[in-house]
Design a protein around this motif. Structure first.
Motif, short mmCIF file in Angstrom:
data_model
loop_
_atom_site.label_atom_id
_atom_site.label_comp_id
_atom_site.label_asym_id
_atom_site.label_seq_id
_atom_site.Cartn_x
_atom_site.Cartn_y
_atom_site.Cartn_z
N ALA A 88 16.06 26.32 17.83
CA ALA A 88 16.75 25.07 18.29
C ALA A 88 16.87 23.93 17.17
O ALA A 88 17.99 23.45 17.01
CB ALA A 88 15.99 24.50 19.37
N ARG A 99 17.89 20.99 23.70
CA ARG A 99 16.87 22.10 24.29
C ARG A 99 15.67 21.27 24.46
O ARG A 99 15.60 20.50 25.28
CB ARG A 99 17.19 23.39 23.30
CG ARG A 99 18.34 24.49 23.56
CD ARG A 99 18.14 25.62 22.80
NE ARG A 99 17.03 26.27 22.54
CZ ARG A 99 16.87 27.41 21.79
NH1 ARG A 99 18.11 27.65 21.10
NH2 ARG A 99 15.94 28.12 21.31
N THR A 100 14.51 21.84 23.69
CA THR A 100 13.38 21.03 23.82
C THR A 100 12.87 20.11 22.86
O THR A 100 11.87 19.87 22.78
CB THR A 100 12.34 22.24 24.23
OG1 THR A 100 12.28 22.92 22.57
CG2 THR A 100 12.40 23.34 25.15
#
Length: 81
Positions: free
Chosen positions: A25, A54-55
């Motif tokens: 990511a 994303r995260t």
């Protein structure tokens, strides 16, 4: 094209602690930042920005004359349960 630099030891430690999926990511964020770093969300006034993907949340600033993006923090989003 901009060069990506790590701005301090805290950012280096945060990156070193990322999982393989999180590294993937982060690399996706780097790909975008190399081309269009100003597309991030501004943090106040000036050249500090944040990119959520994303995260991860990547906090950085842009040095236009040098063509550099300096990574200051790489934060994980809290897990949603």
């Amino acid at each position: 094209m901009y060069t990506i630099l790590i701005g301090d030891d805290d950012a280096e430690r945060q990156i070193a602690d990322l999982s393989d999926d999180e590294i993937d990511a982060l690399l996706e964020v780097y790909d975008v930042l190399r081309l269009t770093p100003d597309n991030g969300r501004k943090l106040g006034s000036g050249n500090m920005l944040v990119w959520d993907h994303r995260t991860l949340q990547v906090i950085y600033f842009v040095l236009e004359p040098q063509g550099e993006v300096v990574i200051l923090r790489v934060n994980r989003f809290p897990e949603l349960t």
